[in-house]
Design a protein around this motif. Structure first.
Motif, PDB file in Angstrom:
ATOM      1  N   ARG A  44       8.508  -0.658   0.044  1.00  0.00           N
ATOM      2  CA  ARG A  44       7.178  -0.608  -0.583  1.00  0.00           C
ATOM      3  C   ARG A  44       7.318  -0.336  -2.068  1.00  0.00           C
ATOM      4  NH1 ARG A  44       3.449  -3.201  -0.569  1.00  0.00           N
ATOM      5  NH2 ARG A  44       3.418  -3.108   1.678  1.00  0.00           N
ATOM      6  N   ASP A  48       6.208  -2.865  -5.004  1.00  0.00           N
ATOM      7  CA  ASP A  48       5.124  -2.450  -5.905  1.00  0.00           C
ATOM      8  C   ASP A  48       5.577  -2.216  -7.338  1.00  0.00           C
ATOM      9  OD1 ASP A  48       3.432  -2.537  -3.731  1.00  0.00           O
ATOM     10  OD2 ASP A  48       3.353  -0.352  -3.467  1.00  0.00           O
ATOM     11  N   LEU A 104       8.434  -5.710   5.834  1.00  0.00           N
ATOM     12  CA  LEU A 104       7.484  -4.788   5.219  1.00  0.00           C
ATOM     13  C   LEU A 104       6.057  -5.156   5.608  1.00  0.00           C
ATOM     14  CD1 LEU A 104       6.891  -2.393   3.379  1.00  0.00           C
ATOM     15  CD2 LEU A 104       6.952  -3.974   1.427  1.00  0.00           C
ATOM     16  N   ALA A 108       3.626  -2.715   7.616  1.00  0.00           N
ATOM     17  CA  ALA A 108       2.365  -2.319   6.992  1.00  0.00           C
ATOM     18  C   ALA A 108       1.172  -2.737   7.850  1.00  0.00           C
ATOM     19  CB  ALA A 108       2.264  -2.924   5.593  1.00  0.00           C
TER      20      ALA A 108
END
Length: 143
Positions: A44, A48, A104, A108
């Motif tokens: 993450r 990001d 991911l 998520a």
């Protein structure tokens, strides 16, 4: 609100945050190819934070560089991340691979679905107030 009630409420918040984390870990294990909490957190962060290097991760998570090096090595071995060869300079930039993005996203999605389920029956105002409270908490924690 008295001091005793404030302390009790803070203890309750802490307890519930621990429960959220524990349940998220349990939920992750239900995936065919689960991510650990560490793997999810690092993926993450890399997703990001474009241009991230291992030293950036160490700083952001307050971890020793050797610890991050081992964790990055594991993610490289799993094929979840790769070095961006187009980037040059000091340190090597990390990026998610397609497999890493897929893992991911799957992880998520499971967590988002759980949040959606738990917020069923909440009003728009309650959800908004909860979101604002969490944002305020996280902003204060990042300073």
């Amino acid at each position: 609100m008295g001091k005793e009630q404030r302390e009790a409420d803070i203890q309750s918040i802490f307890h519930h945050m621990q429960m959220i984390t524990r349940r998220a870990n349990t939920r992750s294990r239900q995936l065919a190819e689960p991510l650990t909490l560490v793997e999810h957190s690092l993926l993450r962060f890399i997703a990001d934070t474009p241009g991230t290097r291992a030293t950036d991760i160490a700083e952001a998570f307050s971890l020793n560089r050797s610890t991050v090096s081992r964790q990055v090595g594991t993610l490289l071995d799993l094929g979840y991340i790769a070095y961006d060869d187009a980037e040059s300079g000091r340190g090597r930039v990390l990026e998610l691979t397609e497999v890493g993005r897929e893992r991911l996203q799957a992880s998520a999605a499971v967590h988002r679905a759980a949040v959606t389920d738990r917020l069923d029956g909440w009003s728009e105002e309650q959800i908004s107030a909860f979101a604002e409270g969490l944002e305020r908490y996280n902003v204060a924690d990042s300073q």
